[in-house]
Enzyme design. Structure first.
Site, PDB file in Angstrom:
ATOM      1  N   ASP A  33       0.444  43.427  13.848  1.00  0.00           N
ATOM      2  CA  ASP A  33       0.726  44.168  15.089  1.00  0.00           C
ATOM      3  C   ASP A  33       1.070  45.636  14.847  1.00  0.00           C
ATOM      4  OD1 ASP A  33       3.021  43.019  13.868  1.00  0.00           O
ATOM      5  OD2 ASP A  33       4.207  43.296  15.687  1.00  0.00           O
TER       6      ASP A  33
ATOM      7  N   GLU B 231       5.178  40.757  14.591  1.00  0.00           N
ATOM      8  CA  GLU B 231       6.389  40.872  13.755  1.00  0.00           C
ATOM      9  C   GLU B 231       7.390  41.833  14.381  1.00  0.00           C
ATOM     10  OE1 GLU B 231       9.345  42.217  11.251  1.00  0.00           O
ATOM     11  OE2 GLU B 231       7.725  43.566  11.799  1.00  0.00           O
ATOM     12  N   GLU B 232       6.867  42.839  15.070  1.00  0.00           N
ATOM     13  CA  GLU B 232       7.728  43.943  15.528  1.00  0.00           C
ATOM     14  C   GLU B 232       8.550  43.613  16.772  1.00  0.00           C
ATOM     15  OE1 GLU B 232       8.278  46.535  13.887  1.00  0.00           O
ATOM     16  OE2 GLU B 232       6.524  47.097  12.704  1.00  0.00           O
TER      17      GLU B 232
ATOM     18  N   HIS C  84       7.632  53.513  10.832  1.00  0.00           N
ATOM     19  CA  HIS C  84       7.974  53.735  12.249  1.00  0.00           C
ATOM     20  C   HIS C  84       8.037  55.226  12.609  1.00  0.00           C
ATOM     21  CE1 HIS C  84       9.556  49.453  13.310  1.00  0.00           C
ATOM     22  NE2 HIS C  84       8.658  49.416  12.341  1.00  0.00           N
TER      23      HIS C  84
HETATM   24 ZN   LIG Z   1       7.971  47.776  11.404  1.00  0.00          ZN
HETATM   25 ZN   LIG Z   2       6.552  46.083   9.266  1.00  0.00          ZN
END
Ligand SMILES: [Zn+2]
Ligand SMILES: [Zn+2]
Length: 403
Positions: A97, A155-156, A376
């Site tokens: 993702d 996952e996020e 990020h």
């Molecule tokens: Zn991340």
């Molecule tokens: Zn990650």
């Protein structure tokens, strides 16, 4: 960097000199990995919405000819490769993702989706795991056991994709789980072996609304001041770690948000606070949560305020298995040489890979992708030359575990 090119050149010479076909073919796998990564990078999809990415991955896996695929959830894919000999079952996980971040890298293959980008490198995780599957699919005859390539969604975004896939039941036969994350904290191509035990932190937190009683600032006796109450809570929370947690044990309580009021001469009705809480063991995690709840409840009572506390237990700490960490270290050294393998400190980030431990022992490692902005960041980028090492290590870990 220079050392990396040198080593690559040497290994290419050695590869052709030895006439090792499996190694020679790896050259083209490396090119494919970059191509796959760039495609995914240009077409990022947010958590739980990885529809095109999942289709793309499934089609590539099917193209290898001997990998079965399944979709345990709408946007996750598992590829299964059965070795010709019986044996254990090992899983390697890559997440797919992207994030709701506008890319600012200026790359020619930057995200084509406004406001969405692969700022955590999951495009690389997906591409490397495809490269690993491509490489191992050519070694079916020599493999003893079964490999699950887990292309995980979401996952996020809590509660995360790992828990959904686990709940689907398709992983119940897996004996060990491995995972890898790219990181700009190490030089490109260097493997970081994370600690045994907690390799990341329990990432919890809370949102608190204090409900007082508004009044004129000159008539405080007629109100209940949520700012004073909140301030007392902030100060009392400073004792949660310092007076309760054993020195040497890791714990953090940070109040990162405190909002209230909008006029100098008004006592407001409410105050809103938010905090992040990090711990590494289950017992400390519970203790810290209990102390926070007690301090909030009793401080509000002392000041006559009401409150709403939303305490959130998010992803737990990854608990790395000692046996699997030893295996991963040995495999990484075997694949790359000891100059390319270092001990990495515990990650402060959190990861839903931690949940796979509900089924079997787990091991998470990191792959350096060169000096650059952190995961990020809108400017997060990675040195694609690192990806080849990632594939080599993934392949070696799986082979060593099974054989
Ligand atoms: Zn991340
Ligand atoms: Zn990650």
């Amino acid at each position: 960097m220079r050392q990396f090119y040198l080593c690559t050149a040497i290994s290419l010479v050695a590869m052709f000199a030895s006439g090792n076909m499996a190694e020679a073919q790896n050259g083209s796998v490396d090119d494919k990995v970059v191509e796959w990564r760039r495609h995914i990078h240009q077409n990022p999809e947010l958590s739980f919405k990885e529809n095109q990415t999942a289709d793309y991955v499934e089609n590539i896996l099917k193209g290898f000819g001997n990998i079965e695929t399944m979709r345990p959830t709408p946007t996750s894919v598992i590829g299964i490769l059965k070795g010709k000999k019986p044996g254990k079952t090992v899983a390697f996980r890559g997440d797919m993702d992207a994030l709701p971040i506008q890319e600012e890298t200026g790359l020619p293959y930057a995200s084509q989706v406004s406001g969405v980008s692969h700022a955590c490198g999951h495009d690389a995780h997906t591409a490397m795991l495809l490269g690993t599957a491509a490489t191992l699919s050519k070694m079916q005859d020599e493999l003893a056991g079964t490999i699950y390539f887990i292309f995980q969604h979401a996952e996020e975004m809590y509660p995360g994709g790992a828990q959904e896939i686990i709940k689907s039941g398709v992983l119940k036969d897996v004996d060990a789980f491995f995972g890898l994350h790219v990181s700009p904290s190490l030089p490109a191509g260097v493997i970081g072996i994370l600690p045994v035990g907690a390799a990341s932190t329990n990432a919890d937190g809370f949102n608190l609304t204090i409900r007082g009683k508004g009044s004129h600032g000159s008539m405080p006796h007629l109100g209940i001041d949520p700012i004073v109450t909140g301030s007392a809570i902030v100060m009392n929370l400073q004792t949660v770690v310092s007076r309760n947690i054993s020195p040497g044990e890791m714990a953090v309580v940070t109040i990162g948000r405190f909002q209230s009021g909008n006029a100098n001469n008004v006592i407001p009705e409410t105050a809103s606070l938010g905090a992040t809480v990090r711990t590494i063991t289950d017992s400390t995690r519970t203790l810290v949560a209990d102390r926070i709840k007690a301090i909030v409840e009793n401080t509000c009572r002392a000041y006559g305020a009401k409150y709403d506390l939303d305490y959130v237990f998010s992803y737990p700490a990854i608990q790395n298995s000692p046996q699997l960490v030893a295996l991963a270290r040995k495999a990484a050294i075997e694949a790359l040489g000891s100059d390319w393998v270092v001990d990495a400190p515990r990650m402060t980030a959190s990861e839903d890979f931690a949940y796979y431990k509900e089924i079997a022992p787990i091991c998470f490692i990191i792959l350096g992708v060169g000096d650059g902005p952190a995961n990020h960041s809108p400017k997060f980028n990675l040195d694609e030359k690192a990806l080849s090492n990632g594939v080599k290590v993934e392949v070696q870990i799986i082979k060593d575990y099974l054989n």
